[in-house]
Motif scaffolding. Sequence first.
Motif, short mmCIF file in Angstrom:
data_model
loop_
_atom_site.label_atom_id
_atom_site.label_comp_id
_atom_site.label_asym_id
_atom_site.label_seq_id
_atom_site.Cartn_x
_atom_site.Cartn_y
_atom_site.Cartn_z
N THR A 192 0.84 -1.20 0.00
CA THR A 192 0.00 0.00 0.00
C THR A 192 0.88 1.25 0.00
N SER A 193 2.16 1.06 0.08
CA SER A 193 3.14 2.15 -0.02
C SER A 193 4.48 1.50 -0.33
N PHE A 194 5.53 2.32 -0.40
CA PHE A 194 6.86 1.75 -0.66
C PHE A 194 7.89 2.58 0.10
N PRO A 195 8.75 1.92 0.90
CA PRO A 195 9.74 2.65 1.68
C PRO A 195 10.62 3.55 0.81
N GLY A 196 10.79 4.78 1.24
CA GLY A 196 11.63 5.71 0.51
C GLY A 196 10.86 6.73 -0.29
N ILE A 197 9.55 6.51 -0.47
CA ILE A 197 8.70 7.45 -1.19
C ILE A 197 8.07 8.41 -0.19
N MET A 239 17.81 0.09 -1.88
CA MET A 239 18.35 1.04 -0.90
C MET A 239 17.66 0.97 0.45
N ARG A 240 16.73 0.06 0.63
CA ARG A 240 16.04 -0.06 1.92
C ARG A 240 16.98 -0.56 3.01
N PRO A 241 16.88 -0.03 4.22
CA PRO A 241 17.63 -0.62 5.34
C PRO A 241 17.06 -1.99 5.69
N TYR A 242 17.91 -2.90 6.09
CA TYR A 242 17.47 -4.22 6.54
C TYR A 242 17.86 -4.39 8.00
N ASP A 243 16.83 -4.60 8.83
CA ASP A 243 17.04 -4.71 10.28
C ASP A 243 17.78 -3.49 10.80
N ARG A 285 25.89 9.35 -8.65
CA ARG A 285 26.91 8.54 -9.32
C ARG A 285 26.57 8.31 -10.79
N VAL A 286 25.26 8.19 -11.08
CA VAL A 286 24.84 7.90 -12.45
C VAL A 286 24.69 9.17 -13.28
N PHE A 287 24.11 10.23 -12.70
CA PHE A 287 23.73 11.41 -13.49
C PHE A 287 24.52 12.67 -13.13
N GLY A 288 25.42 12.56 -12.17
CA GLY A 288 26.27 13.71 -11.83
C GLY A 288 25.48 14.91 -11.36
N GLN A 289 25.77 16.08 -11.93
CA GLN A 289 25.17 17.34 -11.50
C GLN A 289 23.66 17.39 -11.74
N GLU A 290 23.18 16.60 -12.66
CA GLU A 290 21.73 16.58 -12.90
C GLU A 290 20.97 16.13 -11.66
N ALA A 291 21.64 15.36 -10.80
CA ALA A 291 20.99 14.85 -9.59
C ALA A 291 21.26 15.73 -8.38
N ALA A 292 21.97 16.85 -8.57
CA ALA A 292 22.35 17.70 -7.44
C ALA A 292 21.16 18.16 -6.59
N PRO A 293 20.00 18.51 -7.16
CA PRO A 293 18.88 18.96 -6.33
C PRO A 293 18.42 17.95 -5.29
N PHE A 294 18.68 16.66 -5.53
CA PHE A 294 18.22 15.65 -4.59
C PHE A 294 19.09 15.58 -3.33
N LYS A 295 20.26 16.22 -3.36
CA LYS A 295 21.14 16.18 -2.18
C LYS A 295 20.51 16.87 -0.98
N THR A 296 19.60 17.80 -1.23
CA THR A 296 18.98 18.55 -0.13
C THR A 296 17.55 18.08 0.15
N ALA A 297 17.16 16.95 -0.44
CA ALA A 297 15.79 16.44 -0.23
C ALA A 297 15.59 16.03 1.22
N ALA A 298 14.37 16.21 1.70
CA ALA A 298 14.04 15.84 3.08
C ALA A 298 13.83 14.34 3.20
N ALA A 299 14.19 13.79 4.35
CA ALA A 299 14.01 12.36 4.59
C ALA A 299 12.53 12.03 4.76
N PRO A 300 12.10 10.87 4.28
CA PRO A 300 10.72 10.42 4.56
C PRO A 300 10.50 10.39 6.07
N ARG A 306 13.10 3.29 10.39
CA ARG A 306 13.65 2.18 9.63
C ARG A 306 15.14 1.97 9.89
N LEU A 307 15.81 2.98 10.44
CA LEU A 307 17.24 2.87 10.72
C LEU A 307 17.52 2.44 12.16
#
Length: 375
Positions: A192-197, A239-243, A285-300, A306-307
């Motif tokens: 009904t949901s997915f961890p990380g979204i 990328m999900r944490p396990y235990d 690692r895959v998209f370089g600077q194109e992914a820079a905006p996600f560095k400041t994204a808030a944690a779910p 989960r940690l």
Amino acid sequence: MSVWIAIGFGALDLVESEYAADGFDIVVVPATPGGPVFLLGEGAELWRRMAAGPVTVASLSAHEQEVARGLAEMGLASGDEGHPSRVRELNRPWLVSLFHELVYALISNVAASEGIDILFIKGPTLHAQGLRVREHSGDVDCWVRPGDDRKLAGAMEAWGWTPLFLPFTGTTVTHSLTLVAGEWGCAVDVHTSFPGIGLPPTEAFEALYAGSEMRLFAGAMARTPRVPEHAVIAALHDMRPYDGVPAGASAIEKSEFVLRRGGRSVLPVVSRLDAGFVLSNPLERVFGQEAAPFKTAAAPRDWGMRLETASSRRHFKALRLLPIRQRPAVLYRLVWPHSDTMRIAMGDRSATRLAVLRARVRRVGVSVRKLISRR
């Protein structure tokens, strides 16, 4: 009644499968609760004609009419041309496990009969889309709107699956409800949901469902995510944490692989689902600077929970995420689990109520001793 048609909740042509050596021609999931039925000889030949039909009663011999009635008693034939489970074509399996393909078809049909919109995620579709090397998955994963998980679980019980109700089932903390396999041998995870979204569960489902594509499983058309959306889901799974342990180097590499396969189209999907916090490292690692905006994204909001490596602290943090009105029921189930859940944990589906009671008491005793030892 003047005609016969083929019906079922899934069917496969076995002419080129390993089962053909044993004489089996067709396997069908009946339209009424029951296991898959393997057909051979005149039964298979008549059912195949019904699928291509309809077949008129007048065209059948007395013996063939008897065979047709037998098929109808098994939930494989009907005299109603408008039957909702009518089968019009017979396809060969494309999954490694034909039983798993039949489960996909079964769930799709059961969900449709219950008015449930459903999206099948992960599994062999990832391989078909070039997002994963491995072909087979041990279970089936699907995604429904919050609340529809219990509805689907109730409908699937008649087919032999037992829902594993956990203390947080029905809340936003638990992302899926596991249906434990019976004779079919294939567990089902109803998400009904997915961890990380970070997007609210209902909105996330609507976004993915609206942009899904159709795929055929054992004659049943079902929805799966498109490549960019599916790449993001697969990367989040890696990328999900396990235990309570964060994703390690191997998991990050797997996430990189699938995001690279998904291409740049994954970037707007990550933004739309608010999944940038969890995926920022592999995206960079895959998209370089194109992914820079996600560095400041808030944690779910549930990521801190989960940690946690200790289950007691994880439960405490999870409780704090819930509305106060939901907490008493969850606390009760943490102490006193659902009877079916206890039977599954005991490995004895037929355990008596007394045996379940004793197991619950032992469980409480173990928990109390652990709490005392930590003081």
